[in-house]
Design a protein around this motif. Sequence first.
Motif, PDB file in Angstrom:
ATOM      1  N   ILE A 219       0.808  -1.219   0.000  1.00 43.48           N
ATOM      2  CA  ILE A 219       0.000   0.000   0.000  1.00 43.48           C
ATOM      3  C   ILE A 219       0.843   1.272   0.000  1.00 43.48           C
TER       4      ILE A 219
ATOM      5  N   LEU B 279       0.740   2.894  -3.266  1.00 43.41           N
ATOM      6  CA  LEU B 279      -0.610   3.433  -3.462  1.00 43.41           C
ATOM      7  C   LEU B 279      -0.759   4.790  -2.789  1.00 43.41           C
TER       8      LEU B 279
ATOM      9  N   PHE C  83       1.019   7.321  -4.867  1.00 45.87           N
ATOM     10  CA  PHE C  83       0.204   7.596  -6.048  1.00 45.87           C
ATOM     11  C   PHE C  83      -0.918   8.578  -5.700  1.00 45.87           C
ATOM     12  N   LEU C  84      -1.618   8.328  -4.581  1.00 48.12           N
ATOM     13  CA  LEU C  84      -2.734   9.186  -4.173  1.00 48.12           C
ATOM     14  C   LEU C  84      -2.257  10.583  -3.800  1.00 48.12           C
TER      15      LEU C  84
END
Length: 345
Positions: free
Chosen positions: A46, A49, A52-53
């Motif tokens: 994660i 992730l 990325f966010l």
Amino acid sequence: MNVIRFLKDWTLPVSMGMGALLYLVFAYVPQLDGAALFFDPVMEAILPLFMFLILFVTFCKVDFHKMRPVWWHLWVSIFNLLFIGIVMALILSLPRAVANSCVPSVASDLRSSASLFTFHSTLILLEALLMCIISPCATAAAVVTQKLGGSLEQTTTYTFLSNFITVLMVPICFPMIEKGADISFMSAFLKILYQVVVLLVVPMLLAYIVKHTMHRFHQKIISVKDLSFYLWGCSLMIVTGTTVKNILHAEASVVFLGMIALLGLVLCIIQFAVGRFIGHFFGRAQEAGQALGQKNTAFAIWLGITYLNPLSSVGPGCYILWQNIINSFEIWQERQKNKGLKTLS
């Protein structure tokens, strides 16, 4: 309310403290061994992730028409390359120095062993420094710059430039350091380029599409104040836990690890200071300081473990602590300045 205010004001130190504490709890409480084995791969999965966010939310607030190179980008890039060149010159001079000091005689065996130990120790120290220099500008640098009242667009533009400098320099430098490593220019170039595209270009394209075609969704994202900053706090908690894990499992003495941490602190101060010095001439001290000083340490840790001596990853691991202490201090200063302006008004 006081607790919430404290968490908002000191997000970065709280995130680092929580990351270190949670890792120690899961590592040293036997009853949590099963949970630790379950969450370890989950955390690794994660983290990209979150990065990325963070970028996606940040790019949703960017005015893409203002994303263009400026002069301080050039000078910061020059000094970044200069720092890489200095450390590489020191690394490449090590074998010659050791060879000259190792005289092939029985009487010099002990001295040769000491020289070899010094060579490996010095090489690891220099590799740790190189990881903290050659790694690109952190994706969160734009988030901090925005918190400090700087230009989000200029810092974001430099983030792109910095990543492509890293893509070019890593395949050139690493084979000269670890000649036995299974790495070629094209394989390293394409592997790192893939990381850059996934973590940098894709969220930018998605943000551009959302901003220009999904106006209601875009407004909901940008209406959440400091969303990218708090996402970064969550990712920082994971990275700090990983750093503590690497340090505790490092096969080295406390003194040697302390030397790596101390050199990381000195380098961190130098890079922030040089960046702010360059930016001062262009009225962009905050932006240039973050651009040169704040590094993508998670990426640097991956580089060190993948291509160099794994102990070199302790350098960027400690750099996380130093750069976020500086960031926390700068954000505190900005908050105090804003309070003073409100009082005067």
